[in-house]
Design a protein around this motif. Sequence first.
Motif, PDB file in Angstrom:
ATOM      1  N   ALA A  52       0.829  -1.209   0.000  1.00 54.34           N
ATOM      2  CA  ALA A  52       0.000   0.000   0.000  1.00 54.34           C
ATOM      3  C   ALA A  52       0.863   1.259   0.000  1.00 54.34           C
ATOM      4  CB  ALA A  52      -0.932  -0.002   1.208  1.00 54.34           C
ATOM      5  N   LEU A  53       1.990   1.230   0.684  1.00 54.85           N
ATOM      6  CA  LEU A  53       2.864   2.406   0.766  1.00 54.85           C
ATOM      7  C   LEU A  53       3.747   2.588  -0.463  1.00 54.85           C
ATOM      8  CD1 LEU A  53       4.105   2.131   4.473  1.00 54.85           C
ATOM      9  CD2 LEU A  53       2.533   3.857   3.538  1.00 54.85           C
ATOM     10  N   LEU A  54       4.152   1.496  -1.088  1.00 57.43           N
ATOM     11  CA  LEU A  54       5.201   1.587  -2.107  1.00 57.43           C
ATOM     12  C   LEU A  54       4.764   1.317  -3.543  1.00 57.43           C
ATOM     13  CD1 LEU A  54       7.953  -0.147   0.035  1.00 57.43           C
ATOM     14  CD2 LEU A  54       7.910   2.256  -0.682  1.00 57.43           C
ATOM     15  N   GLU A  55       3.690   0.592  -3.745  1.00 52.73           N
ATOM     16  CA  GLU A  55       3.308   0.235  -5.110  1.00 52.73           C
ATOM     17  C   GLU A  55       3.030   1.472  -5.963  1.00 52.73           C
ATOM     18  OE1 GLU A  55       0.736  -3.250  -7.122  1.00 52.73           O
ATOM     19  OE2 GLU A  55      -0.342  -2.049  -5.635  1.00 52.73           O
ATOM     20  N   HIS A  56       2.331   2.440  -5.406  1.00 49.61           N
ATOM     21  CA  HIS A  56       2.018   3.642  -6.192  1.00 49.61           C
ATOM     22  C   HIS A  56       3.258   4.497  -6.452  1.00 49.61           C
ATOM     23  CE1 HIS A  56       1.879   5.451  -2.176  1.00 49.61           C
ATOM     24  NE2 HIS A  56       2.045   6.617  -2.784  1.00 49.61           N
ATOM     25  N   ARG A  57       4.365   4.177  -5.812  1.00 54.54           N
ATOM     26  CA  ARG A  57       5.635   4.861  -6.045  1.00 54.54           C
ATOM     27  C   ARG A  57       6.489   4.128  -7.083  1.00 54.54           C
ATOM     28  NH1 ARG A  57       6.769   8.896  -2.808  1.00 54.54           N
ATOM     29  NH2 ARG A  57       5.551   9.229  -0.923  1.00 54.54           N
ATOM     30  N   GLY A  58       5.918   3.091  -7.689  1.00 53.37           N
ATOM     31  CA  GLY A  58       6.621   2.363  -8.744  1.00 53.37           C
ATOM     32  C   GLY A  58       7.367   1.131  -8.285  1.00 53.37           C
ATOM     33  N   VAL A  59       7.282   0.788  -7.011  1.00 52.46           N
ATOM     34  CA  VAL A  59       7.946  -0.420  -6.518  1.00 52.46           C
ATOM     35  C   VAL A  59       7.062  -1.609  -6.884  1.00 52.46           C
ATOM     36  CG1 VAL A  59       8.770  -1.651  -4.471  1.00 52.46           C
ATOM     37  CG2 VAL A  59       9.091   0.829  -4.654  1.00 52.46           C
ATOM     38  N   ARG A  60       7.641  -2.579  -7.583  1.00 55.33           N
ATOM     39  CA  ARG A  60       6.875  -3.739  -8.072  1.00 55.33           C
ATOM     40  C   ARG A  60       6.828  -4.888  -7.085  1.00 55.33           C
ATOM     41  NH1 ARG A  60       7.536  -5.651 -13.886  1.00 55.33           N
ATOM     42  NH2 ARG A  60       5.786  -6.785 -13.027  1.00 55.33           N
ATOM     43  N   GLY A  61       7.754  -4.893  -6.102  1.00 57.46           N
ATOM     44  CA  GLY A  61       7.774  -5.992  -5.152  1.00 57.46           C
ATOM     45  C   GLY A  61       9.044  -6.001  -4.341  1.00 57.46           C
ATOM     46  N   TYR A  74      13.451 -11.895  -7.360  1.00 59.80           N
ATOM     47  CA  TYR A  74      12.528 -10.771  -7.436  1.00 59.80           C
ATOM     48  C   TYR A  74      11.099 -11.286  -7.389  1.00 59.80           C
ATOM     49  CZ  TYR A  74      16.776  -8.427  -8.805  1.00 59.80           C
ATOM     50  OH  TYR A  74      18.055  -7.938  -8.826  1.00 59.80           O
ATOM     51  N   HIS A  75      10.335 -10.809  -6.401  1.00 61.66           N
ATOM     52  CA  HIS A  75       8.965 -11.269  -6.191  1.00 61.66           C
ATOM     53  C   HIS A  75       8.007 -10.085  -6.333  1.00 61.66           C
ATOM     54  CE1 HIS A  75      10.361 -15.101  -4.486  1.00 61.66           C
ATOM     55  NE2 HIS A  75      11.290 -14.389  -3.900  1.00 61.66           N
ATOM     56  N   ASP A  76       7.111 -10.162  -7.303  1.00 65.36           N
ATOM     57  CA  ASP A  76       6.048  -9.158  -7.377  1.00 65.36           C
ATOM     58  C   ASP A  76       5.158  -9.317  -6.156  1.00 65.36           C
ATOM     59  OD1 ASP A  76       7.040  -8.250  -9.767  1.00 65.36           O
ATOM     60  OD2 ASP A  76       5.503  -9.206 -11.006  1.00 65.36           O
ATOM     61  N   TRP A  77       4.452  -8.245  -5.819  1.00 67.44           N
ATOM     62  CA  TRP A  77       3.608  -8.247  -4.617  1.00 67.44           C
ATOM     63  C   TRP A  77       2.661  -9.454  -4.583  1.00 67.44           C
ATOM     64  CZ3 TRP A  77       5.688  -5.089  -1.358  1.00 67.44           C
ATOM     65  CH2 TRP A  77       6.213  -3.857  -1.749  1.00 67.44           C
ATOM     66  N   GLU A 111      13.866  -5.223   4.401  1.00 67.96           N
ATOM     67  CA  GLU A 111      14.381  -4.263   5.371  1.00 67.96           C
ATOM     68  C   GLU A 111      14.078  -2.832   4.935  1.00 67.96           C
ATOM     69  OE1 GLU A 111      16.219  -6.842   4.093  1.00 67.96           O
ATOM     70  OE2 GLU A 111      16.050  -8.080   5.886  1.00 67.96           O
ATOM     71  N   TYR A 112      14.204  -2.557   3.635  1.00 71.16           N
ATOM     72  CA  TYR A 112      13.855  -1.226   3.120  1.00 71.16           C
ATOM     73  C   TYR A 112      12.380  -0.942   3.389  1.00 71.16           C
ATOM     74  CZ  TYR A 112      12.986   2.642  -0.048  1.00 71.16           C
ATOM     75  OH  TYR A 112      12.618   3.868  -0.566  1.00 71.16           O
ATOM     76  N   CYS A 113      11.530  -1.920   3.094  1.00 64.36           N
ATOM     77  CA  CYS A 113      10.086  -1.751   3.331  1.00 64.36           C
ATOM     78  C   CYS A 113       9.815  -1.443   4.791  1.00 64.36           C
ATOM     79  CB  CYS A 113       9.324  -3.015   2.933  1.00 64.36           C
ATOM     80  SG  CYS A 113       9.297  -3.364   1.169  1.00 64.36           S
ATOM     81  N   ARG A 114      10.427  -2.197   5.676  1.00 65.35           N
ATOM     82  CA  ARG A 114      10.230  -2.001   7.115  1.00 65.35           C
ATOM     83  C   ARG A 114      10.672  -0.590   7.524  1.00 65.35           C
ATOM     84  NH1 ARG A 114      13.207  -6.006   9.193  1.00 65.35           N
ATOM     85  NH2 ARG A 114      11.505  -7.455   8.905  1.00 65.35           N
ATOM     86  N   GLY A 115      11.828  -0.165   7.054  1.00 62.30           N
ATOM     87  CA  GLY A 115      12.319   1.178   7.377  1.00 62.30           C
ATOM     88  C   GLY A 115      11.420   2.270   6.819  1.00 62.30           C
ATOM     89  N   TYR A 116      10.941   2.064   5.609  1.00 65.04           N
ATOM     90  CA  TYR A 116      10.044   3.046   4.986  1.00 65.04           C
ATOM     91  C   TYR A 116       8.752   3.155   5.796  1.00 65.04           C
ATOM     92  CZ  TYR A 116       7.711   5.723   1.341  1.00 65.04           C
ATOM     93  OH  TYR A 116       7.060   6.713   0.642  1.00 65.04           O
TER      94      TYR A 116
END
Length: 127
Positions: A52-61, A74-77, A111-116
């Motif tokens: 929810a936080l990152l997909e709209h920013r272009g992060v695919r997974g 590499y894993h898509d959401w 880890e990036y996701c958690r920090g974000y």
Amino acid sequence: MPQDALPPDPFAGDPEDPARALGEPDHDHPPMDDDERAELVSDLSDLAVYQALLEHRGVRGIVVDCGECQEPHYHDWALLRASLEQLLADGRMRPHEPAFDPDPGSYVSWEYCRGYADGVTATESAR
């Protein structure tokens, strides 16, 4: 888990399945304990927040460094969610095809996701 969340096995029910040469799958894995199950449910919840936080920013997974082959995976959401749901339901994940020619810049680590997410939470709490 929805049946169409993962790609279907193209050899399901085929007596000429080339995987038969590998023998029967190992079903002798220990059952998941309550702590492992709780951690997996927590991971699924975190994954929904990260998407929810990152997909709209272009992060695919999410990218995961594989300890077995020493390569990034590499894993898509949706694929990662389906894999975790299958692990929760069956106690193991079905093998799947790796992403085809992924753009590494479109994937981030857990880890990036958690920090974000922590940063967003801290910013919201400061308001």
